[in-house]
Design an enzyme around this catalytic site. Structure first.
Site, PDB file in Angstrom:
ATOM      1  N   HIS A 566     -45.432 -22.662  27.393  1.00  8.57           N
ATOM      2  CA  HIS A 566     -45.899 -23.949  27.917  1.00  8.57           C
ATOM      3  C   HIS A 566     -44.825 -25.032  27.843  1.00  8.57           C
ATOM      4  CE1 HIS A 566     -48.767 -26.500  29.618  1.00  8.57           C
ATOM      5  NE2 HIS A 566     -49.790 -26.364  28.772  1.00  8.57           N
ATOM      6  N   ASP A 570     -46.068 -25.115  33.257  1.00  8.17           N
ATOM      7  CA  ASP A 570     -47.340 -25.845  33.139  1.00  8.17           C
ATOM      8  C   ASP A 570     -48.497 -24.959  33.583  1.00  8.17           C
ATOM      9  OD1 ASP A 570     -46.072 -28.121  32.217  1.00  8.17           O
ATOM     10  OD2 ASP A 570     -45.777 -28.922  34.252  1.00  8.17           O
TER      11      ASP A 570
END
Length: 596
Positions: A566, A570
């Site tokens: 992450h 995204d």
């Protein structure tokens, strides 16, 4: 002279290795290029061959010890003198053969007429030599697994003469000329280097001479079992020095008289041969299958057929397991379930057996440690998250079913669903490079790769291994299928190289191959994401039919899970990538590549 064995460079990023097993003990003889020990690295497990022939004088690194590349592992005395610290083992080693030659010389007069048979075949060397041809770029030797012809038999030109096994392939060696097989130089289970002489083919007229000279030796021992003849060679030697009693001495006397007498004295030695049988079972009692060296080819064959090598009794020299032993065990395994199939309704639950590991405490293997360290490193160095989509692959499965037979005949490999997922994953990476990237923590930069090198997770006997399909984005379904089959075979058979294991920019893991619907797979180090493939199951699904509108139909459904870092990817990036892969698979536009 003492020759040092050091740990070679096993890959660009490999700096050390752990000795997992020594295949030879101190004082044992080893041939040049014969496997000497097994070494495990964080990339691959491999065997280190001996650089020269000689006696293993000393072992410098014990099992389970880790050393750097270039470190000395052992010392081999090649017998030429100046052995330094290895002089003692070198002197002891020749002493053993010297003592072993004594009983052989005692046996020689007792059976002087028996070994005379092979001599004429060697003497009739006038003919065409059969040599071991080059069988591949890296193949330097081969093992004779079976002779298809016997001495004295006629053979046509290019007719298969023998079978040879290497660490790459099994093959037949044809006869270079028509004629008669005069002499077999390399016996079954013996290993020879490329270019070595295997046999001699002569003119048809040259065959009867050696065949007739061997015939008298056979009738002389015809009445005694043929298999006991070699056992009697070992029996007379210990019988004469060990027991002064007349009983052991008497069998030796008739044995010497047997060739001179016509046929009546023959039954007399046949009777003492019976008591000699108890000594025979003691000789083959070498069930060293657990610790015996098994060639990569045999190990690979056992994995492919689901055969446990610990259950296979080797028929090779010294009890070594051969290819034929594994095939025979596999055939026996196929016939065993037949009686159980007669009563399919007896039990719906699978029959489970308690694992031998139950209740045991065992040492963690080097491979297990490496996998664990890599997974912990990945989890602690990345912010990992997983997204899942559901995919209807009904059209894809129908295409596969329609094309798989012709594909296998044309390409030489089976058409599994895996190449379709790898192809779709690689195509989607070109449109979504953020998923095919790496964070350079030390530099504070991001590298977006311009090629799709996809690692494929393989469930091997030693643990999870991830060989890499280089340039998967430029391959078609056939190319991916062949590369997948090749790498999976290497992973399970022990033939992977460091190059096969390095360079992945993205990974695909088929967690559904064992029935899991989906999994939250862990992103490997130095990668941004990994795609998990769930099991394909038939389920009732609401579809929009052009004529019936919304209706319920049975479809082939699967889950795709994308675990990603992450810090770089995204949630929207992950969703866009997954929907692209989903669209490619559901469209199923692979007809051209499948030849439909």
């Amino acid at each position: 002279m003492a020759v040092s064995v050091s740990l070679p460079a096993l890959g660009e990023s490999v700096t050390e290795g752990t000795v997992t097993r020594w295949l030879k003990a101190e004082g044992e003889r080893v041939e040049a290029d014969e496997p000497l020990l097994e070494v495990s690295t964080d990339k691959v497990d491999t065997e280190i061959p001996s650089p020269t022939a000689g006696i293993l004088a000393s072992i410098k690194v014990a099992e389970d010890e880790t050393v750097e590349v270039g470190a000395e592992l052992a010392v081999i005395d090649d017998g030429s003198g100046d052995a330094g610290g290895s002089a003692a083992p070198a002197q002891e080693a020749p002493a053993a053969p010297a003592q072993e030659e004594a009983p052989q010389q005692q046996e020689a007069p007792a059976q002087a007429e028996a070994p005379a048979a092979p001599a004429p075949s060697g003497g009739s060397a006038e003919g065409t030599d059969v040599t071991l041809p080059a069988l591949g770029e890296s193949v330097t030797e081969g093992t004779v697994t079976r002779w298809l012809k016997e001495v004295g038999e006629e053979v046509a030109e290019d007719e298969p003469l023998l079978e040879v096994s290497t660490d790459k392939v099994d093959t037949e060696i044809p006869s270079p000329a028509a004629g008669v097989l005069l002499e077999i130089v390399v016996g079954e289970d013996e290993t020879a280097e490329v270019g070595a002489k295997l046999a001699v083919i002569g003119a048809p007229g040259a065959a009867p001479a050696p065949a007739k000279e061997e015939a008298p030796a056979a009738p002389a021992q015809q009445e005694a079992p043929k298999q006991e003849a070699p056992k009697q060679e070992a029996a007379p030697a210990p019988a004469q020095p060990a027991a002064p009693a007349p009983a052991p001495a008497q069998p030796a006397a008739p044995a010497a008289q047997a060739p001179a007498a016509p046929a009546k004295p023959a039954p007399a030695p046949a009777q003492p041969a019976a008591p000699a049988q108890p000594a025979a079972p003691a000789a083959p009692a070498s069930p060293s299958d657990d610790g015996a060296y098994v060639t990569p080819l045999v190990r690979k064959l056992a994995n492919e057929h689901g055969v446990s090598l610990s259950d296979v009794k080797g028929t090779g020299v010294g009890g070594r397991i051969r290819k034929q032993d594994v095939i025979a065990a596999a055939e026996a395994k196929k016939t065993a379930p037949a009686p159980a199939a007669a009563a399919p309704a007896a039990s719906k639950a699978p029959a489970l057996e308690a694992s031998p590991l139950r209740g045991q405490t065992v040492k963690m293997t080097r491979m297990r440690k490496v996998i664990g360290d890599n997974m912990m490193k990945a989890l602690h160095s990345q912010a990992q998250l997983t997204s899942v989509v559901e995919v209807d692959i009904t059209k894809l499965m129908k295409l596969r079913a329609k094309a798989k037979d012709a594909f296998a005949a044309r390409e030489g490999v089976k058409l599994s669903p895996m190449p379709f997922f790898v192809k779709a994953a690689a195509q989607a990476l070109k449109a979504h490079p953020v998923v095919n990237a790496r964070i350079n923590d030390d530099e504070g930069t991001i590298t977006y790769f311009d090629s799709e090198n996809i690692g494929i997770a393989v469930d091997a006997e030693k643990g999870l291994m991830t060989p890499v399909i280089k340039g998967a984005g430029d391959l078609n379904i056939a190319g991916i299928s062949k590369k997948t089959a090749e790498l999976a075979g290497k992973a399970r058979g022990g033939g992977l190289t460091p190059d096969d294991m390095s360079g992945a920019t993205f990974t695909v893991s088929n967690t559904g191959s064992r029935g899991a619907l989906f999994d939250t797979v862990i992103v490997p180090p130095n990668q941004a994401a990994i795609l998990g493939i769930g099991a394909t199951v038939k389920r009732p699904v609401v579809i929009n039919h052009p004529d019936l509108g919304e209706t319920i139909a049975v479809r082939d459904m699967t889950y795709l899970s994308l675990s990603y870092d992450h810090r770089l990817v995204d949630g929207a990036d992950a969703a866009r990538y997954l929907t692209t892969v989903k669209a490619i698979l559901e469209a199923g536009e692979f007809e051209v590549e499948l030849g439909l």
